[in-house]
Design a protein around this motif. Sequence first.
Motif, PDB file in Angstrom:
ATOM      1  N   PRO A 161       0.811  -1.225   0.000  1.00 43.11           N
ATOM      2  CA  PRO A 161       0.000   0.000   0.000  1.00 43.11           C
ATOM      3  C   PRO A 161       0.839   1.269   0.000  1.00 43.11           C
ATOM      4  O   PRO A 161       0.421   2.294  -0.549  1.00 43.11           O
ATOM      5  CB  PRO A 161      -0.820  -0.122   1.293  1.00 43.11           C
ATOM      6  N   THR A 162       2.038   1.224   0.596  1.00 41.58           N
ATOM      7  CA  THR A 162       2.866   2.432   0.625  1.00 41.58           C
ATOM      8  C   THR A 162       3.437   2.753  -0.748  1.00 41.58           C
ATOM      9  O   THR A 162       3.702   3.917  -1.053  1.00 41.58           O
ATOM     10  CB  THR A 162       4.010   2.277   1.641  1.00 41.58           C
ATOM     11  N   ILE A 163       3.645   1.744  -1.573  1.00 39.99           N
ATOM     12  CA  ILE A 163       4.098   1.995  -2.950  1.00 39.99           C
ATOM     13  C   ILE A 163       2.998   2.711  -3.736  1.00 39.99           C
ATOM     14  O   ILE A 163       3.253   3.661  -4.475  1.00 39.99           O
ATOM     15  CB  ILE A 163       4.501   0.678  -3.632  1.00 39.99           C
ATOM     16  N   ILE A 164       1.764   2.248  -3.575  1.00 44.16           N
ATOM     17  CA  ILE A 164       0.639   2.920  -4.240  1.00 44.16           C
ATOM     18  C   ILE A 164       0.510   4.353  -3.752  1.00 44.16           C
ATOM     19  O   ILE A 164       0.241   5.274  -4.525  1.00 44.16           O
ATOM     20  CB  ILE A 164      -0.662   2.128  -3.992  1.00 44.16           C
ATOM     21  N   ALA A 165       0.737   4.557  -2.438  1.00 46.75           N
ATOM     22  CA  ALA A 165       0.646   5.904  -1.872  1.00 46.75           C
ATOM     23  C   ALA A 165       1.700   6.832  -2.460  1.00 46.75           C
ATOM     24  O   ALA A 165       1.485   8.047  -2.553  1.00 46.75           O
ATOM     25  CB  ALA A 165       0.797   5.841  -0.354  1.00 46.75           C
ATOM     26  N   ASP A 166       2.853   6.290  -2.863  1.00 46.49           N
ATOM     27  CA  ASP A 166       3.916   7.099  -3.445  1.00 46.49           C
ATOM     28  C   ASP A 166       3.769   7.278  -4.947  1.00 46.49           C
ATOM     29  O   ASP A 166       4.597   7.949  -5.576  1.00 46.49           O
ATOM     30  CB  ASP A 166       5.279   6.467  -3.139  1.00 46.49           C
ATOM     31  N   LEU A 167       2.735   6.677  -5.536  1.00 48.22           N
ATOM     32  CA  LEU A 167       2.480   6.816  -6.969  1.00 48.22           C
ATOM     33  C   LEU A 167       1.315   7.748  -7.274  1.00 48.22           C
ATOM     34  O   LEU A 167       1.258   8.346  -8.351  1.00 48.22           O
ATOM     35  CB  LEU A 167       2.202   5.445  -7.596  1.00 48.22           C
ATOM     36  N   PHE A 168       0.367   7.866  -6.341  1.00 53.10           N
ATOM     37  CA  PHE A 168      -0.850   8.629  -6.598  1.00 53.10           C
ATOM     38  C   PHE A 168      -1.213   9.471  -5.375  1.00 53.10           C
ATOM     39  O   PHE A 168      -0.772   9.191  -4.265  1.00 53.10           O
ATOM     40  CB  PHE A 168      -2.014   7.687  -6.928  1.00 53.10           C
ATOM     41  N   LYS A 170      -4.606  11.921  -3.498  1.00 53.70           N
ATOM     42  CA  LYS A 170      -6.002  12.334  -3.390  1.00 53.70           C
ATOM     43  C   LYS A 170      -6.970  11.304  -3.983  1.00 53.70           C
ATOM     44  O   LYS A 170      -6.892  10.137  -3.669  1.00 53.70           O
ATOM     45  CB  LYS A 170      -6.180  13.720  -4.024  1.00 53.70           C
ATOM     46  N   GLU A 171      -7.878  11.749  -4.863  1.00 55.73           N
ATOM     47  CA  GLU A 171      -8.932  10.873  -5.351  1.00 55.73           C
ATOM     48  C   GLU A 171      -8.383   9.692  -6.148  1.00 55.73           C
ATOM     49  O   GLU A 171      -8.897   8.577  -6.067  1.00 55.73           O
ATOM     50  CB  GLU A 171      -9.924  11.661  -6.218  1.00 55.73           C
ATOM     51  N   LYS A 172      -7.315   9.936  -6.896  1.00 65.38           N
ATOM     52  CA  LYS A 172      -6.749   8.844  -7.685  1.00 65.38           C
ATOM     53  C   LYS A 172      -6.128   7.787  -6.777  1.00 65.38           C
ATOM     54  O   LYS A 172      -6.186   6.598  -7.069  1.00 65.38           O
ATOM     55  CB  LYS A 172      -5.710   9.380  -8.666  1.00 65.38           C
ATOM     56  N   ARG A 173      -5.531   8.233  -5.675  1.00 65.77           N
ATOM     57  CA  ARG A 173      -4.991   7.264  -4.723  1.00 65.77           C
ATOM     58  C   ARG A 173      -6.109   6.419  -4.139  1.00 65.77           C
ATOM     59  O   ARG A 173      -5.976   5.190  -4.025  1.00 65.77           O
ATOM     60  CB  ARG A 173      -4.246   7.984  -3.601  1.00 65.77           C
ATOM     61  N   THR A 174      -7.213   7.047  -3.766  1.00 61.92           N
ATOM     62  CA  THR A 174      -8.348   6.302  -3.226  1.00 61.92           C
ATOM     63  C   THR A 174      -8.853   5.281  -4.233  1.00 61.92           C
ATOM     64  O   THR A 174      -9.160   4.140  -3.887  1.00 61.92           O
ATOM     65  CB  THR A 174      -9.488   7.269  -2.848  1.00 61.92           C
ATOM     66  N   THR A 175      -8.931   5.689  -5.504  1.00 60.53           N
ATOM     67  CA  THR A 175      -9.389   4.773  -6.548  1.00 60.53           C
ATOM     68  C   THR A 175      -8.450   3.589  -6.693  1.00 60.53           C
ATOM     69  O   THR A 175      -8.891   2.429  -6.761  1.00 60.53           O
ATOM     70  CB  THR A 175      -9.499   5.512  -7.891  1.00 60.53           C
ATOM     71  N   GLY A 327     -18.398   1.448  -1.129  1.00 63.36           N
ATOM     72  CA  GLY A 327     -17.661   2.299  -0.207  1.00 63.36           C
ATOM     73  C   GLY A 327     -16.946   3.423  -0.922  1.00 63.36           C
ATOM     74  O   GLY A 327     -16.934   4.576  -0.458  1.00 63.36           O
ATOM     75  N   LEU A 328     -16.353   3.119  -2.075  1.00 60.32           N
ATOM     76  CA  LEU A 328     -15.644   4.136  -2.863  1.00 60.32           C
ATOM     77  C   LEU A 328     -16.598   5.208  -3.360  1.00 60.32           C
ATOM     78  O   LEU A 328     -16.322   6.413  -3.241  1.00 60.32           O
ATOM     79  CB  LEU A 328     -14.931   3.466  -4.035  1.00 60.32           C
ATOM     80  N   MET A 329     -17.732   4.809  -3.919  1.00 57.34           N
ATOM     81  CA  MET A 329     -18.678   5.778  -4.476  1.00 57.34           C
ATOM     82  C   MET A 329     -19.278   6.658  -3.386  1.00 57.34           C
ATOM     83  O   MET A 329     -19.388   7.876  -3.552  1.00 57.34           O
ATOM     84  CB  MET A 329     -19.778   5.043  -5.239  1.00 57.34           C
ATOM     85  N   VAL A 330     -19.646   6.043  -2.266  1.00 58.69           N
ATOM     86  CA  VAL A 330     -20.219   6.824  -1.167  1.00 58.69           C
ATOM     87  C   VAL A 330     -19.179   7.776  -0.590  1.00 58.69           C
ATOM     88  O   VAL A 330     -19.482   8.927  -0.246  1.00 58.69           O
ATOM     89  CB  VAL A 330     -20.765   5.878  -0.073  1.00 58.69           C
ATOM     90  N   SER A 331     -17.925   7.305  -0.509  1.00 53.36           N
ATOM     91  CA  SER A 331     -16.857   8.166  -0.002  1.00 53.36           C
ATOM     92  C   SER A 331     -16.653   9.382  -0.902  1.00 53.36           C
ATOM     93  O   SER A 331     -16.511  10.513  -0.413  1.00 53.36           O
ATOM     94  CB  SER A 331     -15.559   7.359   0.103  1.00 53.36           C
ATOM     95  N   ARG A 332     -16.630   9.165  -2.212  1.00 56.13           N
ATOM     96  CA  ARG A 332     -16.456  10.288  -3.146  1.00 56.13           C
ATOM     97  C   ARG A 332     -17.582  11.314  -3.008  1.00 56.13           C
ATOM     98  O   ARG A 332     -17.346  12.524  -3.057  1.00 56.13           O
ATOM     99  CB  ARG A 332     -16.420   9.760  -4.578  1.00 56.13           C
ATOM    100  N   ILE A 388     -11.154   2.103   2.392  1.00 48.51           N
ATOM    101  CA  ILE A 388     -11.274   3.379   3.105  1.00 48.51           C
ATOM    102  C   ILE A 388     -10.356   3.411   4.322  1.00 48.51           C
ATOM    103  O   ILE A 388      -9.710   4.429   4.599  1.00 48.51           O
ATOM    104  CB  ILE A 388     -12.743   3.619   3.505  1.00 48.51           C
ATOM    105  N   VAL A 389     -10.274   2.312   5.066  1.00 54.99           N
ATOM    106  CA  VAL A 389      -9.387   2.264   6.226  1.00 54.99           C
ATOM    107  C   VAL A 389      -7.936   2.468   5.794  1.00 54.99           C
ATOM    108  O   VAL A 389      -7.171   3.202   6.432  1.00 54.99           O
ATOM    109  CB  VAL A 389      -9.534   0.921   6.972  1.00 54.99           C
ATOM    110  N   ALA A 390      -7.552   1.839   4.696  1.00 59.24           N
ATOM    111  CA  ALA A 390      -6.182   2.007   4.192  1.00 59.24           C
ATOM    112  C   ALA A 390      -5.925   3.451   3.787  1.00 59.24           C
ATOM    113  O   ALA A 390      -4.837   3.999   4.031  1.00 59.24           O
ATOM    114  CB  ALA A 390      -5.958   1.082   3.004  1.00 59.24           C
ATOM    115  N   ASP A 391      -6.911   4.096   3.186  1.00 59.36           N
ATOM    116  CA  ASP A 391      -6.745   5.482   2.760  1.00 59.36           C
ATOM    117  C   ASP A 391      -6.641   6.410   3.968  1.00 59.36           C
ATOM    118  O   ASP A 391      -5.862   7.365   3.968  1.00 59.36           O
ATOM    119  CB  ASP A 391      -7.920   5.891   1.876  1.00 59.36           C
TER     120      ASP A 391
END
Length: 506
Positions: A161-168, A170-175, A327-332, A388-391
């Motif tokens: 997950p930290t690699i993904i966090a370093d690539l994106f 805000k919203e794109k990271r959540t996606t 969860g993603l759609m409701v969060s957005r 969502i918890v990861a984000d």
Amino acid sequence: MSHIDNTPDTTPFFSDDNEIEAAGDSGTHPSQPQEEESPSGVSSRRAAWTVAVLCYINLLNYMDRFTVAGVLPDIENFFKISDSNSGLLQTVFICSYMILAPVFGYLGDRYNRKFIMCGGITFWSIVTLASSYIQRDYFWALLLTRGLVGVGEASYSTIAPTIIADLFVKEKRTTMLSVFYFAIPVGSGLGYIVGSKVDEAAGDWHWALRVTPALGLVAVLLLLFVVKEPKRGAVEERPEHTLHRTGWVADMTALCRNKSFVLSTFGFTAVAFVTGSLALWAPSFLFRAAVFIGEKQPCRKDPCDASDSLIFGIITCVTGILGVATGLMVSRYLRKKTPRADPLICASGLLLAAPFLYLSIVFAQISTVATYIFIFLGETFLSMNWAIVADILLYVVVPTRRSTAEAFQIVLSHLLGDAGSPYLIGVVSDSLKRSESYMWEFRSLQISLLLCSFVAVGGGAFFLATALFIERDRQRAENYVPSDDAPIIVPKRGRSTKVPVSSVLI
């Protein structure tokens, strides 16, 4: 003036890929146009491929983890073990997984994450293959190998997950995190499906454990040739060299003071408790319920009827995709209205899941169809939490502490969650049995599983508490400024006063 010297933190083997590639490319064809890269040092196309590879490995990770649950009736019949011993299969795996998670979290914040994952997945594949050759009199060896599998998986789950966090951002990271966490329910469901179908086809549950090791080799090759190590924190306009790497004690002190992180971790612990219990025991419970109401015959020889594992696996796949997407759609939608949207969604998911899980357990003795419907609804609401918890963790924790935070969350959530819940359910089930009849095998497990509904309610309360602090902690992480300069002595009215270097530099 440089704030930090990163040289002692790396070795040639563990140095970042982007540093190696940059060194190799410098001085060669300076005028040749190159593919545009983001501040992370990874092009958008390669970033997408990186997420795809990480999703594949995450799917494989959970597929292997729940293959054992898919053939649990066969394992119980093969080794002639009790419910408490069956629960140990999941417990020893989770215990080794959570013990090693802080180690890999520490390494992941300091060294090349790609190579760490390659080593862990290779080890995990070898041990999983070895576990498929254990014979009837060596149940302890199966426990040992399941524990060693947790070592390999810890190297991946804390870091990916930290690699993904370093690539994106805000919203794109959540996606992208949502895509990544789709693999959890889908992989879990495939574990039940593949385990049950391979067992049925081969007539031997051992073959079910030989599928994922071959796929693990493919995962290692993909990591080596597709994934590129991104620069930590660069995509958030806070390059790594401007963020001080502090010691482990300082990292843990800061994390323990982060109320949003701590409270959401306790909420996620409740999710881990419930999912861990259901993951191991649901297929066996459904099989015992079918025997209790006369729909199936008891398992007296291998292979046992695995249709419940197949159906539960399909439900897990579908509800996982549906729950994470919802969860993603409701969060957005809700993020536009309130900064507290994410913890409120997590709380709602758990509080809605609790009554449906309760009803699914109670109705098992009445209607199989109603049981599956309630399981479908309960798992859908439960799956809303994963991405969502990861984000939440990633945006309330600064980049240089994220792997450590992931490791801490894994340790705590598993220590109080699914490390003990499968074994606890088995122990309670054994203690409630008044005889070795099929009726008491079902009744005792039914009563013990009711505990999951009450734990889910407690988890919802923790996420509601998280909503009180989430906005403040997010702002602190986004505006984080290192303040660990070495102090110097400045005279003040005849006395010496210690102040940071940065406060007196011009």
